[in-house]
Design an enzyme around this catalytic site. Structure first.
Site, PDB file in Angstrom:
ATOM      1  N   SER A 129       0.945  -1.144   0.042  1.00  0.00           N
ATOM      2  CA  SER A 129       0.135   0.022  -0.072  1.00  0.00           C
ATOM      3  C   SER A 129       0.890   1.323   0.207  1.00  0.00           C
ATOM      4  O   SER A 129       1.912   1.289   0.524  1.00  0.00           O
ATOM      5  CB  SER A 129      -1.103  -0.153   1.221  1.00  0.00           C
ATOM      6  OG  SER A 129      -1.617   1.312   1.434  1.00  0.00           O
ATOM      7  N   TYR A 154      -2.106  -0.151   9.922  1.00  0.00           N
ATOM      8  CA  TYR A 154      -2.436  -0.625   8.707  1.00  0.00           C
ATOM      9  C   TYR A 154      -1.202  -0.430   7.882  1.00  0.00           C
ATOM     10  O   TYR A 154      -0.709  -1.610   7.191  1.00  0.00           O
ATOM     11  CB  TYR A 154      -3.471   0.073   7.923  1.00  0.00           C
ATOM     12  CG  TYR A 154      -3.584  -0.139   6.723  1.00  0.00           C
ATOM     13  CD1 TYR A 154      -3.993  -1.457   6.138  1.00  0.00           C
ATOM     14  CD2 TYR A 154      -3.623   0.781   5.424  1.00  0.00           C
ATOM     15  CE1 TYR A 154      -3.944  -1.790   4.758  1.00  0.00           C
ATOM     16  CE2 TYR A 154      -3.534   0.409   4.340  1.00  0.00           C
ATOM     17  CZ  TYR A 154      -3.809  -0.875   3.881  1.00  0.00           C
ATOM     18  OH  TYR A 154      -3.954  -1.138   2.496  1.00  0.00           O
TER      19      TYR A 154
END
Length: 326
Positions: A129, A154
């Site tokens: 990501s 995350y």
């Protein structure tokens, strides 16, 4: 080639599976059908995939070692992996941290072990990501930049996946490629992502939550371009020269940082409705701007995004209206 695609009922996994099936490959989809968002959307995606003769599906959690060992035993024909199953979302990681260690760390490790144990494995591709760039301020973000300042769990979990993959490439010569996705949007998208959230609010006559008072930019990347990058990378595993690990990392973005308010304006015009705004300060774990340097994947794979937001947003809204019967 049979490709095992985890997260096959998810947004990117669904589209990647369709692309692979369209070019004649067999796809073994794995997904636990997590209730993180409305599972009806996931089931509808699966219904479309099941119409293809080359698609098969196993409902399983990638962090469940025994379940995934059974998948490996039952499907020795698998020769490549696209690991897209993950617990997504920066905001959710603030309140449900163990969801991220379970799926993004334990689950990723189980998948790496599966690839290591498979003598036919030619490539292990996985989702990272743009969040790994964390507090970095140099733009555009480059894969050569240091990424040791994550500002959400995350992001930290995704960086962990990259590091674990490097160790498996080094120790066991598993060819791995990580893909740092930048703000993916498009038809069949996740309801917790920006385009969907904005459309839902406008249709419901509710104000859109806009953070940092609207002063944000994102490298919005259309799903078809993302999938072209995923498949292009899959076809080009890193070579093993016996010295450097067969390991790569790439950014996949549109290579164009757009103003958030311009993106919202396209959602409004595509719906033919005006939005009302509920402005907020920057939320914890978020960043002001993302912008992908895609020179590495352009050089190695020929990746070239072709869909500006002026084209991609109307396509998303066209699907949104059809899916919701508007």
């Amino acid at each position: 080639m049979t490709v095992l695609v985890t997260g096959a009922a998810g947004f990117i996994g669904y589209h990647a599976s369709l692309r692979l099936l369209a070019r004649g490959q067999r796809v073994l989809g794995v997904d636990c059908l997590s209730p993180y968002y409305d599972v009806r959307l996931k089931h509808t995606r699966l219904e479309h995939l099941r119409k293809h003769e080359g698609f098969s599906f196993v409902q399983a959690d990638i962090a469940d070692r025994s379940a995934m060992e059974e998948v490996a035993r039952s499907h020795p024909e698998v020769t490549a992996y696209i690991n897209l199953a993950a617990q997504a979302g920066v905001r959710h990681s603030l309140t449900a941290p163990f969801d991220y260690t379970h799926s993004n760390i334990e689950g990723h490790l189980v998948m790496l072990e599966m690839a290591r144990a498979n003598p036919k494995c030619r490539h292990f591709v996985y989702a990272s990501s743009s969040s790994v760039y964390g507090a970095n301020t140099k733009l555009p973000f480059s894969v050569e930049d240091r990424v040791d300042t994550p500002i959400s769990l995350y992001a930290a979990s995704k960086r962990s996946g990259e590091l674990m993959s490097h160790s498996y490439s080094h120790l066991f010569r598993v060819p791995t490629t990580g893909l740092r996705f930048f703000t993916v949007y498009g038809p069949w998208g996740r309801p917790d992502m920006a385009a969907y959230l904005f459309a839902d609010a406008i249709v419901a006559g509710k104000p859109i939550k806009v953070f940092n008072n609207g002063d944000m930019r994102r490298d919005f990347t259309y799903i078809d371009d993302i999938v072209s990058g995923v498949v292009g990378v899959l076809d080009n595993p890193p070579a093993d020269d016996g010295q450097a690990p067969p390991y790569r990392l790439y950014n996949i973005g549109n290579n164009n940082s757009e103003k958030l308010m311009d993106f919202i304006g396209l959602v409004e015009s595509s719906l033919g409705r005006k939005a009302s705004y509920d402005f907020h300060p920057m939320q914890p774990g978020d960043v002001k701007e993302t912008y992908a340097d895609i020179s590495a994947i352009q050089r190695d794979v020929g990746f070239a995004p072709t869909t500006p937001i002026s084209v991609g947003v109307p396509r998303f809204i066209e699907w949104y209206k059809q899916y919701h019967g508007l």
